[in-house]
Design an enzyme around this catalytic site. Structure first.
Site, mmCIF file in Angstrom:
data_model
loop_
_atom_site.group_PDB
_atom_site.id
_atom_site.type_symbol
_atom_site.label_atom_id
_atom_site.label_comp_id
_atom_site.label_asym_id
_atom_site.label_seq_id
_atom_site.Cartn_x
_atom_site.Cartn_y
_atom_site.Cartn_z
ATOM 1 N N ASP A 68 -0.425 -1.448 13.665
ATOM 2 C CA ASP A 68 0.571 -2.511 13.764
ATOM 3 C C ASP A 68 1.583 -1.957 14.664
ATOM 4 O OD1 ASP A 68 -0.751 -4.481 12.309
ATOM 5 O OD2 ASP A 68 -0.007 -3.741 10.377
ATOM 6 N N ARG A 85 -7.308 -1.039 14.098
ATOM 7 C CA ARG A 85 -6.069 -1.777 14.619
ATOM 8 C C ARG A 85 -4.830 -1.383 13.995
ATOM 9 N NH1 ARG A 85 -8.538 -7.364 15.586
ATOM 10 N NH2 ARG A 85 -8.962 -7.227 13.360
ATOM 11 N N ARG A 116 1.543 -0.548 3.769
ATOM 12 C CA ARG A 116 2.848 -0.706 3.732
ATOM 13 C C ARG A 116 3.278 -1.569 2.683
ATOM 14 N NH1 ARG A 116 4.403 -3.292 9.405
ATOM 15 N NH2 ARG A 116 6.325 -3.295 8.146
#
Length: 270
Positions: A52, A50, A197
């Site tokens: 973002d 999944r 990230r």
């Protein structure tokens, strides 16, 4: 019921991530809407990972179960005719019931592109990260080696992460430079929420001279997210490849091939 696997690419700039939301502004919502129209029945998808809001997909893999029969070429062309320009099915293939887009995956590879220049480029908005302070490749590579292997990545984990364990195996972390561009390659068995990230934020701090490469080992040891760098932007992050056992015989496109093919960059240049 027959199972079908699909390779999906998308520009995440337009969407609120992969996972379905009440707003309907997600990649999953649009893919499932297209599938329901194409197959004339409600269909749910299972994805490999999944992503973002703002994160792109080059090698996202999903599977569905349906008894509806369609030609293989129709799976690609028919679905793409129903999808917005920022989402496209790349391939389709029948798979055995033992295949699962998420649980059969052996590893996932994310790429992050950073442009290191004094002035931002509007042409790369949403497609590459931007850092205007000079970056030191050698320092970032030294820091990256401390992250490879099995570690508790609590310091690089979002507070919203729902994973049962913060332990992950980072199989590879490579950093390459070509002119003003840095390409970061992350390969792991799985990733925590915002892990890439957050790793990017820390690596860029080291590259800018804000911290020493040894800081990475300290962060892993302390396991405290508050001690690490801020989460870096999603703009240049791509889910580029998901690896599966050979028994499923899925298309095998390297992460870099996928990136350079979609962005129109020559492989020979990097």
């Amino acid at each position: 019921m027959p199972r079908m696997a699909l390779g999906v690419a998308y520009d995440g700039s337009f969407w609120q991530g992969w996972q379905t939301q009440p707003s309907g502004r997600t990649v999953q919502d649009r893919v499932e809407n297209a599938l329901s129209t194409f197959l004339t029945e409600e269909v749910g998808t299972i994805c490999a990972g999944r992503t973002d809001t703002g994160v792109h997909g080059l090698g996202q893999v999903v599977h569905i179960d349906t008894a509806v029969q369609r030609r293989m070429e129709s799976w690609v062309r028919g679905l793409n005719a129903l999808l917005p320009d920022s989402i496209a099915v790349q391939w389709a293939q029948t798979v055995p019931d033992s295949f699962h887009a998420r649980f059969s995956a052996a590893s996932r590879t994310y790429l992050y592109i950073v442009r290191n220049a004094r002035v931002r480029s509007p042409m790369l908005y949403g497609r590459a990260g931007w850092v205007y302070h000079a970056l030191d490749l050698a320092r970032m590579r030294e820091a990256a080696q401390m992250l490879v292997g099995e570690h508790d990545f609590s310091c690089f984990r979002s507070s919203q992460c729902q994973a049962a364990s913060p332990v992950r195996t980072l199989q590879a972390l490579e950093i390459d430079q070509h002119s003003d561009f840095f390409l970061f390659t992350f390969k792991a068995n799985a990733f925590l929420h915002h892990m890439v990230r957050n790793l990017m934020g820390a690596l860029l701090y080291v590259g800018q001279g804000k911290n020493e490469p040894s800081w990475m080992a300290e962060l892993l040891r302390h396991r405290d997210r508050r001690l690490a760098a801020p989460t870096f932007s999603p703009d240049g992050l791509y889910l580029a490849k998901v690896d599966y056992p050979q028994e499923f015989n899925l298309p095998d496109i390297s992460a870099r091939e996928a990136l350079f093919s979609h962005l129109g960059i020559s492989l020979a240049r990097c």
